[in-house]
Design a protein around this motif. Structure first.
Motif, mmCIF file in Angstrom:
data_model
loop_
_atom_site.group_PDB
_atom_site.id
_atom_site.type_symbol
_atom_site.label_atom_id
_atom_site.label_comp_id
_atom_site.label_asym_id
_atom_site.label_seq_id
_atom_site.Cartn_x
_atom_site.Cartn_y
_atom_site.Cartn_z
ATOM 1 N N VAL A 9 0.838 -1.199 0.000
ATOM 2 C CA VAL A 9 0.000 0.000 0.000
ATOM 3 C C VAL A 9 0.871 1.245 0.000
ATOM 4 C CG1 VAL A 9 -1.680 1.334 1.351
ATOM 5 C CG2 VAL A 9 -1.963 -1.123 1.098
ATOM 6 N N LYS A 10 1.907 1.250 0.827
ATOM 7 C CA LYS A 10 2.813 2.406 0.895
ATOM 8 C C LYS A 10 3.533 2.617 -0.430
ATOM 9 C CE LYS A 10 3.718 2.408 5.833
ATOM 10 N NZ LYS A 10 4.742 2.265 6.865
ATOM 11 N N GLN A 11 3.986 1.534 -1.045
ATOM 12 C CA GLN A 11 4.676 1.648 -2.325
ATOM 13 C C GLN A 11 3.745 2.173 -3.411
ATOM 14 O OE1 GLN A 11 6.220 -2.289 -2.934
ATOM 15 N NE2 GLN A 11 8.116 -1.870 -1.816
ATOM 16 N N SER A 12 2.514 1.680 -3.417
ATOM 17 C CA SER A 12 1.537 2.137 -4.412
ATOM 18 C C SER A 12 1.241 3.614 -4.227
ATOM 19 C CB SER A 12 0.234 1.345 -4.283
ATOM 20 O OG SER A 12 0.445 0.007 -4.564
ATOM 21 N N LEU A 13 1.040 4.030 -2.980
ATOM 22 C CA LEU A 13 0.737 5.427 -2.705
ATOM 23 C C LEU A 13 1.915 6.324 -3.071
ATOM 24 C CD1 LEU A 13 -1.320 7.431 -1.632
ATOM 25 C CD2 LEU A 13 -0.381 7.071 0.632
ATOM 26 N N ALA A 14 3.126 5.883 -2.771
ATOM 27 C CA ALA A 14 4.310 6.672 -3.116
ATOM 28 C C ALA A 14 4.431 6.817 -4.637
ATOM 29 C CB ALA A 14 5.561 6.013 -2.545
ATOM 30 N N GLU A 15 4.164 5.746 -5.355
ATOM 31 C CA GLU A 15 4.236 5.797 -6.815
ATOM 32 C C GLU A 15 3.161 6.717 -7.394
ATOM 33 O OE1 GLU A 15 3.904 2.700 -10.539
ATOM 34 O OE2 GLU A 15 4.731 1.976 -8.643
ATOM 35 N N ASP A 24 -2.951 18.864 -2.553
ATOM 36 C CA ASP A 24 -3.470 18.676 -1.204
ATOM 37 C C ASP A 24 -3.281 17.217 -0.779
ATOM 38 O OD1 ASP A 24 -4.766 18.820 1.198
ATOM 39 O OD2 ASP A 24 -6.761 19.152 0.359
ATOM 40 N N PRO A 25 -2.242 16.920 0.015
ATOM 41 C CA PRO A 25 -1.969 15.536 0.417
ATOM 42 C C PRO A 25 -3.114 14.886 1.188
ATOM 43 C CG PRO A 25 -0.095 16.925 0.924
ATOM 44 C CD PRO A 25 -1.198 17.833 0.492
ATOM 45 N N PHE A 32 -7.548 8.101 -2.017
ATOM 46 C CA PHE A 32 -6.846 6.820 -2.144
ATOM 47 C C PHE A 32 -7.470 5.771 -1.231
ATOM 48 C CE2 PHE A 32 -3.518 3.851 -0.803
ATOM 49 C CZ PHE A 32 -3.025 3.416 -2.026
ATOM 50 N N ILE A 33 -7.731 6.144 0.017
ATOM 51 C CA ILE A 33 -8.318 5.214 0.988
ATOM 52 C C ILE A 33 -9.702 4.770 0.533
ATOM 53 C CG2 ILE A 33 -9.282 5.096 3.330
ATOM 54 C CD1 ILE A 33 -6.869 6.723 4.264
ATOM 55 N N GLU A 43 -4.705 7.104 8.093
ATOM 56 C CA GLU A 43 -4.702 8.362 7.358
ATOM 57 C C GLU A 43 -3.465 9.210 7.664
ATOM 58 O OE1 GLU A 43 -8.024 11.447 6.895
ATOM 59 O OE2 GLU A 43 -9.042 9.511 7.047
ATOM 60 N N GLU A 44 -3.127 9.347 8.936
ATOM 61 C CA GLU A 44 -1.964 10.169 9.333
ATOM 62 C C GLU A 44 -0.675 9.614 8.744
ATOM 63 O OE1 GLU A 44 -1.495 12.981 11.212
ATOM 64 O OE2 GLU A 44 -3.663 13.253 11.017
ATOM 65 N N GLU A 45 -0.495 8.314 8.860
ATOM 66 C CA GLU A 45 0.729 7.678 8.365
ATOM 67 C C GLU A 45 0.863 7.838 6.853
ATOM 68 O OE1 GLU A 45 2.773 3.238 8.338
ATOM 69 O OE2 GLU A 45 0.951 3.585 9.490
ATOM 70 N N LEU A 46 -0.227 7.630 6.139
ATOM 71 C CA LEU A 46 -0.185 7.735 4.683
ATOM 72 C C LEU A 46 -0.034 9.188 4.231
ATOM 73 C CD1 LEU A 46 -2.904 5.110 3.704
ATOM 74 C CD2 LEU A 46 -0.421 4.849 3.695
ATOM 75 N N THR A 47 -0.638 10.115 4.967
ATOM 76 C CA THR A 47 -0.494 11.530 4.634
ATOM 77 C C THR A 47 0.956 11.966 4.806
ATOM 78 O OG1 THR A 47 -2.766 11.951 5.325
ATOM 79 C CG2 THR A 47 -1.330 13.855 5.132
ATOM 80 N N SER A 48 1.597 11.502 5.873
ATOM 81 C CA SER A 48 3.007 11.860 6.070
ATOM 82 C C SER A 48 3.874 11.249 4.967
ATOM 83 C CB SER A 48 3.503 11.427 7.446
ATOM 84 O OG SER A 48 3.520 10.030 7.565
ATOM 85 N N LEU A 49 3.507 10.065 4.503
ATOM 86 C CA LEU A 49 4.233 9.432 3.401
ATOM 87 C C LEU A 49 4.119 10.271 2.130
ATOM 88 C CD1 LEU A 49 5.706 6.831 2.288
ATOM 89 C CD2 LEU A 49 3.438 6.112 1.568
ATOM 90 N N VAL A 50 2.919 10.756 1.843
ATOM 91 C CA VAL A 50 2.705 11.593 0.659
ATOM 92 C C VAL A 50 3.515 12.882 0.774
ATOM 93 C CG1 VAL A 50 1.000 12.962 -0.603
ATOM 94 C CG2 VAL A 50 0.449 10.644 0.093
ATOM 95 N N ARG A 51 3.515 13.491 1.946
ATOM 96 C CA ARG A 51 4.286 14.734 2.151
ATOM 97 C C ARG A 51 5.778 14.489 1.957
ATOM 98 N NH1 ARG A 51 0.485 16.331 6.990
ATOM 99 N NH2 ARG A 51 -0.972 17.658 5.861
ATOM 100 N N MET A 52 6.283 13.362 2.452
ATOM 101 C CA MET A 52 7.705 13.039 2.269
ATOM 102 C C MET A 52 8.034 12.862 0.800
ATOM 103 S SD MET A 52 8.831 10.530 5.464
ATOM 104 C CE MET A 52 8.605 9.142 4.425
ATOM 105 N N GLU A 53 7.179 12.181 0.061
ATOM 106 C CA GLU A 53 7.411 11.979 -1.372
ATOM 107 C C GLU A 53 7.390 13.292 -2.127
ATOM 108 O OE1 GLU A 53 8.312 9.325 -3.230
ATOM 109 O OE2 GLU A 53 8.529 8.258 -1.347
ATOM 110 N N LEU A 54 6.455 14.169 -1.762
ATOM 111 C CA LEU A 54 6.398 15.488 -2.413
ATOM 112 C C LEU A 54 7.656 16.299 -2.112
ATOM 113 C CD1 LEU A 54 2.660 16.427 -1.889
ATOM 114 C CD2 LEU A 54 3.779 15.854 -4.046
#
Length: 59
Positions: A9-15, A24-25, A32-33, A43-54
């Motif tokens: 899930v994390k890899q898919s979201l990062a891609e 807007d992350p 996505f969810i 939600e918090e964990e995935l949002t932080s992942l999106v922010r890191m990728e950006l």
């Protein structure tokens, strides 16, 4: 997210983040969810992942 699918899930979201570069992350993660039926509470964990990728893209 199950332990087995957690990384997938994390890899898919990062891609998807690298592809779409959302403005807007939070909204991106909520969509996505909902679309991929990820169980709640991440939600918090995935949002932080999106922010890191950006941040990686912008640097």
């Amino acid at each position: 997210m199950a332990a087995k699918g957690n990384n997938e899930v994390k890899q898919s979201l990062a891609e998807l983040t690298r592809i779409y570069k959302p403005k807007d992350p939070v909204k991106f993660v909520k969509t996505f969810i909902r679309k991929y039926r990820v169980s709640g509470g991440y939600e918090e964990e995935l949002t932080s992942l999106v922010r890191m990728e950006l941040n990686k893209i912008n640097c």
